[in-house]
Design a protein around this motif. Structure first.
Motif, PDB file in Angstrom:
ATOM      1  N   UNK A  46      -3.160   3.844  13.018  1.00 59.14           N
ATOM      2  CA  UNK A  46      -3.928   4.637  12.085  1.00 59.14           C
ATOM      3  C   UNK A  46      -4.438   3.806  10.913  1.00 59.14           C
ATOM      4  N   UNK A  47      -4.033   2.533  10.826  1.00 60.59           N
ATOM      5  CA  UNK A  47      -4.516   1.683   9.746  1.00 60.59           C
ATOM      6  C   UNK A  47      -6.034   1.681   9.703  1.00 60.59           C
TER       7      UNK A  47
ATOM      8  N   UNK B 150      -2.485   5.198  -3.570  1.00 63.45           N
ATOM      9  CA  UNK B 150      -1.781   5.996  -2.562  1.00 63.45           C
ATOM     10  C   UNK B 150      -2.041   5.451  -1.165  1.00 63.45           C
ATOM     11  N   UNK B 151      -3.267   5.027  -0.904  1.00 65.65           N
ATOM     12  CA  UNK B 151      -3.582   4.422   0.392  1.00 65.65           C
ATOM     13  C   UNK B 151      -2.780   3.142   0.595  1.00 65.65           C
ATOM     14  N   UNK B 152      -2.668   2.351  -0.445  1.00 67.65           N
ATOM     15  CA  UNK B 152      -1.871   1.119  -0.353  1.00 67.65           C
ATOM     16  C   UNK B 152      -0.413   1.435  -0.038  1.00 67.65           C
ATOM     17  N   UNK B 153       0.133   2.450  -0.688  1.00 59.93           N
ATOM     18  CA  UNK B 153       1.531   2.831  -0.423  1.00 59.93           C
ATOM     19  C   UNK B 153       1.714   3.326   1.009  1.00 59.93           C
ATOM     20  N   UNK B 154       0.755   4.125   1.482  1.00 58.04           N
ATOM     21  CA  UNK B 154       0.829   4.603   2.870  1.00 58.04           C
ATOM     22  C   UNK B 154       0.779   3.430   3.841  1.00 58.04           C
ATOM     23  N   UNK B 155      -0.076   2.484   3.563  1.00 58.79           N
ATOM     24  CA  UNK B 155      -0.194   1.323   4.440  1.00 58.79           C
ATOM     25  C   UNK B 155       1.107   0.533   4.473  1.00 58.79           C
ATOM     26  N   UNK B 156       1.745   0.373   3.334  1.00 56.08           N
ATOM     27  CA  UNK B 156       3.014  -0.360   3.276  1.00 56.08           C
ATOM     28  C   UNK B 156       4.115   0.346   4.057  1.00 56.08           C
ATOM     29  N   UNK B 157       4.103   1.671   4.086  1.00 58.16           N
ATOM     30  CA  UNK B 157       5.150   2.399   4.826  1.00 58.16           C
ATOM     31  C   UNK B 157       4.989   2.218   6.325  1.00 58.16           C
TER      32      UNK B 157
END
Length: 77
Positions: free
Chosen positions: A34-35, A68-75
């Protein structure tokens, strides 16, 4: 008018991110590629930031969504 359009689009993106952040399947979806979708949403936000003469409020909302997108990507890693 410019800010009104940007705020509507940001609200839509915010709703998508809320779904991804709270969905039980979001981590699996991120792990399965989903990235690309996160990059799509990041591009939409950056497109809004490229609109000339946006208010500081709209710029801050957009920057918050990028975070928020950066945090989602890191997870997903």
């Amino acid at each position: 008018m410019r800010d009104e359009f940007a705020e509507r689009d940001l609200a839509h993106i915010r709703n998508v991110l809320c779904h991804l952040e709270h969905s039980a399947d979001s981590l699996r979806a991120i792990e399965k590629g989903m990235m690309v979708n996160l990059n799509y949403w990041r591009g939409r936000v950056r497109g809004i930031l490229a609109i000339p003469l946006l208010s500081m409020q709209v710029q801050q909302q957009a920057n918050d969504l990028l975070g928020r997108l950066d945090r989602l990507e890191r997870t997903g890693h």
